[in-house]
Design a protein around this motif. Structure first.
Motif, PDB file in Angstrom:
ATOM      1  N   ARG A  24       0.883  -1.607   0.070  1.00  0.00           N
ATOM      2  CA  ARG A  24      -0.333   0.205   0.069  1.00  0.00           C
ATOM      3  C   ARG A  24       1.131   1.097   0.216  1.00  0.00           C
ATOM      4  N   GLU A  25       0.483   2.267  -0.784  1.00  0.00           N
ATOM      5  CA  GLU A  25       1.241   3.427  -1.265  1.00  0.00           C
ATOM      6  C   GLU A  25       0.539   4.339   0.058  1.00  0.00           C
ATOM      7  N   PRO A  26       1.996   4.632   1.211  1.00  0.00           N
ATOM      8  CA  PRO A  26       0.966   5.279   2.389  1.00  0.00           C
ATOM      9  C   PRO A  26       1.143   7.086   2.506  1.00  0.00           C
ATOM     10  N   GLY A  27       0.974   7.797   0.980  1.00  0.00           N
ATOM     11  CA  GLY A  27       0.397   8.445   0.455  1.00  0.00           C
ATOM     12  C   GLY A  27      -1.041   8.631  -0.176  1.00  0.00           C
ATOM     13  N   VAL A  28      -1.316   7.749  -0.579  1.00  0.00           N
ATOM     14  CA  VAL A  28      -2.437   7.075  -0.922  1.00  0.00           C
ATOM     15  C   VAL A  28      -3.349   7.758  -0.080  1.00  0.00           C
ATOM     16  N   LEU A  29      -4.510   7.804   0.032  1.00  0.00           N
ATOM     17  CA  LEU A  29      -5.573   8.386   0.860  1.00  0.00           C
ATOM     18  C   LEU A  29      -6.754   6.709   0.836  1.00  0.00           C
ATOM     19  N   LEU A  30      -6.996   6.005   1.606  1.00  0.00           N
ATOM     20  CA  LEU A  30      -7.854   5.376   1.733  1.00  0.00           C
ATOM     21  C   LEU A  30      -8.068   4.520   0.848  1.00  0.00           C
ATOM     22  N   GLY A  31      -9.483   5.521   0.176  1.00  0.00           N
ATOM     23  CA  GLY A  31     -10.471   5.001   0.102  1.00  0.00           C
ATOM     24  C   GLY A  31     -10.038   4.803  -1.533  1.00  0.00           C
ATOM     25  N   ARG A  32      -9.449   5.639  -1.748  1.00  0.00           N
ATOM     26  CA  ARG A  32      -8.269   5.467  -3.087  1.00  0.00           C
ATOM     27  C   ARG A  32      -7.539   4.415  -3.412  1.00  0.00           C
ATOM     28  N   GLN A  33      -7.234   3.547  -2.413  1.00  0.00           N
ATOM     29  CA  GLN A  33      -6.827   1.857  -2.578  1.00  0.00           C
ATOM     30  C   GLN A  33      -7.251   1.179  -2.851  1.00  0.00           C
ATOM     31  N   LEU A  34      -8.741   1.403  -3.495  1.00  0.00           N
ATOM     32  CA  LEU A  34      -9.632  -0.384  -3.638  1.00  0.00           C
ATOM     33  C   LEU A  34      -9.180   0.252  -5.019  1.00  0.00           C
ATOM     34  N   GLY A  35     -10.163  -1.161  -5.266  1.00  0.00           N
ATOM     35  CA  GLY A  35      -9.895  -1.335  -7.077  1.00  0.00           C
ATOM     36  C   GLY A  35     -11.562  -0.806  -7.380  1.00  0.00           C
ATOM     37  N   GLU A  36     -11.347  -0.797  -8.431  1.00  0.00           N
ATOM     38  CA  GLU A  36     -12.841   0.360  -9.179  1.00  0.00           C
ATOM     39  C   GLU A  36     -14.441  -0.428  -8.325  1.00  0.00           C
ATOM     40  N   PRO A  37     -14.320  -1.874  -8.841  1.00  0.00           N
ATOM     41  CA  PRO A  37     -15.903  -1.529  -8.152  1.00  0.00           C
ATOM     42  C   PRO A  37     -15.775  -1.452  -6.818  1.00  0.00           C
ATOM     43  N   GLY A  38     -14.792  -1.817  -6.050  1.00  0.00           N
ATOM     44  CA  GLY A  38     -14.967  -1.600  -4.898  1.00  0.00           C
ATOM     45  C   GLY A  38     -15.196  -0.084  -4.454  1.00  0.00           C
ATOM     46  N   ARG A  39     -14.398   1.307  -4.629  1.00  0.00           N
ATOM     47  CA  ARG A  39     -14.779   2.229  -4.702  1.00  0.00           C
ATOM     48  C   ARG A  39     -16.209   2.354  -5.240  1.00  0.00           C
ATOM     49  N   PHE A  40     -16.520   2.076  -6.545  1.00  0.00           N
ATOM     50  CA  PHE A  40     -18.003   2.411  -6.758  1.00  0.00           C
ATOM     51  C   PHE A  40     -18.813   1.972  -6.566  1.00  0.00           C
ATOM     52  N   ALA A  41     -19.145   0.300  -5.554  1.00  0.00           N
ATOM     53  CA  ALA A  41     -19.737   0.488  -4.291  1.00  0.00           C
ATOM     54  C   ALA A  41     -19.724   0.736  -3.363  1.00  0.00           C
ATOM     55  N   TYR A  42     -18.641   1.876  -2.696  1.00  0.00           N
ATOM     56  CA  TYR A  42     -18.180   2.181  -1.487  1.00  0.00           C
ATOM     57  C   TYR A  42     -18.743   3.849  -2.134  1.00  0.00           C
ATOM     58  N   ALA A  43     -19.402   4.177  -3.292  1.00  0.00           N
ATOM     59  CA  ALA A  43     -19.676   5.456  -3.316  1.00  0.00           C
ATOM     60  C   ALA A  43     -20.872   5.361  -3.612  1.00  0.00           C
ATOM     61  N   ALA A  44     -21.685   4.388  -3.723  1.00  0.00           N
ATOM     62  CA  ALA A  44     -23.182   3.692  -4.180  1.00  0.00           C
ATOM     63  C   ALA A  44     -23.414   3.505  -2.748  1.00  0.00           C
ATOM     64  N   LEU A  45     -22.867   2.905  -2.053  1.00  0.00           N
ATOM     65  CA  LEU A  45     -23.355   2.866  -0.369  1.00  0.00           C
ATOM     66  C   LEU A  45     -23.624   3.557  -0.109  1.00  0.00           C
ATOM     67  N   CYS A  46     -22.805   5.114   0.302  1.00  0.00           N
ATOM     68  CA  CYS A  46     -22.622   5.900   0.838  1.00  0.00           C
ATOM     69  C   CYS A  46     -24.159   6.954  -0.117  1.00  0.00           C
ATOM     70  N   GLY A  47     -24.111   6.830  -1.291  1.00  0.00           N
ATOM     71  CA  GLY A  47     -25.410   7.520  -1.555  1.00  0.00           C
ATOM     72  C   GLY A  47     -26.141   6.982  -1.200  1.00  0.00           C
ATOM     73  N   ILE A  48     -26.892   5.803  -1.171  1.00  0.00           N
ATOM     74  CA  ILE A  48     -28.100   5.110  -0.918  1.00  0.00           C
ATOM     75  C   ILE A  48     -28.569   5.216   0.551  1.00  0.00           C
ATOM     76  N   SER A  49     -27.409   4.992   1.323  1.00  0.00           N
ATOM     77  CA  SER A  49     -27.300   5.813   3.099  1.00  0.00           C
ATOM     78  C   SER A  49     -28.430   7.129   3.096  1.00  0.00           C
ATOM     79  N   LEU A  50     -27.355   7.414   2.521  1.00  0.00           N
ATOM     80  CA  LEU A  50     -28.180   8.920   2.089  1.00  0.00           C
ATOM     81  C   LEU A  50     -29.294   9.339   1.967  1.00  0.00           C
ATOM     82  N   ALA A  51     -29.450   8.688   0.828  1.00  0.00           N
ATOM     83  CA  ALA A  51     -31.551   8.538   0.711  1.00  0.00           C
ATOM     84  C   ALA A  51     -32.242   8.306   1.649  1.00  0.00           C
ATOM     85  N   TRP A  52     -31.765   7.302   2.203  1.00  0.00           N
ATOM     86  CA  TRP A  52     -32.417   6.405   3.456  1.00  0.00           C
ATOM     87  C   TRP A  52     -32.574   7.264   4.218  1.00  0.00           C
ATOM     88  N   LEU A  53     -31.635   7.741   5.015  1.00  0.00           N
ATOM     89  CA  LEU A  53     -31.397   8.740   6.556  1.00  0.00           C
ATOM     90  C   LEU A  53     -31.580   9.890   6.408  1.00  0.00           C
TER      91      LEU A  53
END
Length: 587
Positions: A24-53
């Motif tokens: 892992r590169e210490p200079g990269v933000l934790l979220g950006r270390q995820l693969g592209e599918p993981g980052r997409f799912a991560y953002a989607a999960l936050c978006g859906i949660s925002l709508a629910w909350l």
């Protein structure tokens, strides 16, 4: 576990993982270390949660700005922004489980899914403002990923502990040279914008934003080296200081300089000596001679946050009220009569004709002081609203808890805040116990515009005293402290405390039991209850069932149904989140 021990354990774990995970590169933000599918799912999960909350129209700008910034934070292509915005607007909620599974399959998260909580915390703090809605979202996402909400509390405490430790190192090695080279150039500017200390305050205030490199070195352990780099700039640390209010003094620095309207006394008393990224304010409903002669007495065992305050207000009048209550219950009305009155209230046949003549003849003992405090509590609540709106507490989530007239203070505080602009994102959770306020849902709807997490209404159906003081009101008037508030909103939680509270005075005398019943941590709790800090932890649910809460039972049933559909929402409120602060635990 003590905050220091938790911090040491967390820091040690992070160091080992850092040494082990050389890829892992210490200079990269934790979220950006995820693969592209993981980052997409991560953002989607936050978006859906925002709508629910936060589905309300008035929350649309918050949802949009949050998801827009988050997509950029994760370095996702601009092409995904429309999809994420759609999720945040309420589409695709059925994909929660799928996105959760995709995210957890990412290689980086297999062994330590807590990195998501860590990354969300870093994103939420980047501009020096910790929005209550962001904390509720973090709790929600953590819950969906099966991450113990207590870990968020540890992360928050760890950040502050690292700041303290780095401040101590600085004073030993670099303070003299730093003062000579930097203070003269920069102190004036920080003083002008309220970010440097003037003789006191928290460690952030003491560093005044001028020890950026040292502070950032410690923060890197908590929020990642890239996140710490952002905070490590002089401006970044200065912004972080804004979290704790002017000069880091927080609420203890507030003193009412002059009489405000009818208010004669208004001051915040510290219940704990710690500092935290979220705070709790407790409000006492009356005072009485003896054990409960101080504002802090009922809250001595509460551990909802490392930073807790008690509001001292109108002690002269609250003492008169408390002594009147004591005289009425221990003198004029014997125990047998009280049981008869309790039955009368429970039967629902209370009218002006059903109250005993002997009680009515001494009614003035309670009516006069009650009427005075009823009016003053509303004024104090409105004043508290403007204190919080002015961010005297800093840019941090606040949880409010109060009983009797203290709950009334909270109610009017929220009503006042709801009428003002920029009132969202300040209040995380509220707990009102035995509240002498209107119980109709239409009066509580405004509170949902201000509270990000949970609105807890603790009531006792057999509280004859509360019913008695409202005897002259319209027969149609419902009182929140006597019954559930039938508000259809995910924030609203009704808890029947009738098995815990035998009468109105028990809200003070049985406070420790009540706190456990609603899921708030207290000192010296049993091992099995440790870490149940939230109003919505599994332990809290057991306590709620033990309390025989009919209304809460229905709420739990709905929660189970939601979970079956994959759309349960964490409950916010302090402490299941780990501790109480608003954790979004299950709804």
């Amino acid at each position: 576990m003590a905050a220091e021990e938790k911090w040491k354990g967390w820091a040690s774990k992070q160091q080992k993982e850092s040494e082990r995970g050389g890829e892992r590169e210490p200079g990269v933000l934790l979220g950006r270390q995820l693969g592209e599918p993981g980052r997409f799912a991560y953002a989607a999960l936050c978006g859906i949660s925002l709508a629910w909350l936060f589905p309300e129209n008035e929350q649309s700008s918050f949802r949009t700005e949050f998801i827009k910034g988050f997509v950029k934070w994760l370095d996702l292509p601009d092409a995904v922004l429309p999809a994420m915005t759609a999720f945040a607007d309420g589409l695709g909620g059925e994909g929660t489980e799928t996105f959760t599974e995709i995210l957890l399959k990412d290689p980086i998260l297999k062994e330590n899914p807590l990195l998501i909580t860590q990354d969300l915390l870093s994103f939420s703090l980047q501009d020096g403002s910790y929005d209550a809605r962001a904390r509720v979202l973090i709790c929600r996402v953590s819950w969906l990923l099966r991450i113990p909400l207590e870990d968020l509390e540890v992360l928050e405490e760890s950040l502050l502990e690292s700041l303290k430790e780095q401040k101590e190192e600085e004073s030993e090695t670099a303070e003299v040279s730093r003062k000579k080279k930097e203070r003269r150039k920069k102190l004036k500017r920080y003083l002008l914008i309220g970010l440097a200390t003037v003789g006191g305050g928290t460690v952030i205030g003491l560093t005044g934003g001028l020890a950026a490199p040292l502070v950032a070195a410690g923060a890197a352990t908590v929020i990642g080296s890239a996140g710490a780099a952002a905070l490590g700039s002089t401006a970044g640390i200065a912004v972080m200081a804004s979290l704790f209010g002017a000069a880091g003094a927080g609420l203890t620095g507030y003193k009412m300089k002059k009489r405000v309207g009818a208010i004669e006394e208004f001051e915040f008393l510290p219940l704990t000596e710690g500092r935290q990224l979220h705070i709790t304010i407790a409000i006492t409903g009356w005072l009485c001679t003896g054990k409960y002669g101080s504002f802090t007495a009922p809250w001595s065992s509460m551990l909802h946050s490392s930073e807790q305050y008690c509001l001292a207000w109108e002690s002269k009048y609250l003492m008169e009220l408390g002594n009147a209550l004591d005289s009425l219950l221990n003198g004029f009305v014997n125990m047998m009569a009280q049981e008869a009155l309790k039955f009368t209230v429970l039967s629902g046949i209370v009218t002006a004709l059903t109250w005993p003549a002997s009680l009515l003849t001494v009614a003035n003992v309670i009516d006069n002081p009650w009427g005075v405090c009823l009016h003053r509590s509303a004024e104090v609540g409105k004043h508290l609203a403007h204190i919080l709106l002015s961010r005297q507490q800093g840019q941090r989530p606040v949880t409010l808890i109060g009983f009797s007239l203290g709950a009334r203070v909270i109610y009017f505080c929220l009503q006042e805040m709801a009428q003002e602009k920029d009132s969202q994102g300040i209040i995380e959770d509220v707990v009102l116990l035995g509240a002498p306020v209107e119980g109709e849902a239409k009066h509580w709807k405004a509170l949902t515009r201000v509270v990000s997490g949970r609105i807890i209404n603790g009531f006792c159906r057999g509280d004859w005293l509360l019913s008695f003081v409202y005897r002259t009101s319209s027969v149609q008037l419902s009182v929140a402290g006597l019954q559930p508030v039938d508000l259809d909103d995910r924030r609203m939680v009704n808890m029947d405390l009738s098995s815990v509270v035998n009468g109105h005075l028990d809200y003070m005398k049985q406070m420790d039991t009540i706190l456990k019943a609603v899921g708030i941590k207290i000192k010296e709790c049993q091992p099995e209850e440790k870490g149940s800090g939230s109003l919505f932890s599994p332990q809290a649910k057991k306590s709620q069932r033990a309390a025989g809460s009919e209304a809460q039972g229905e709420e739990n049933t709905r929660k189970e149904e939601d979970e079956a559909g994959g759309e349960a929402l964490p409950a916010s409120c302090s402490h299941q989140q780990n501790s109480s602060s608003s954790a979004l635990g299950e709804p």
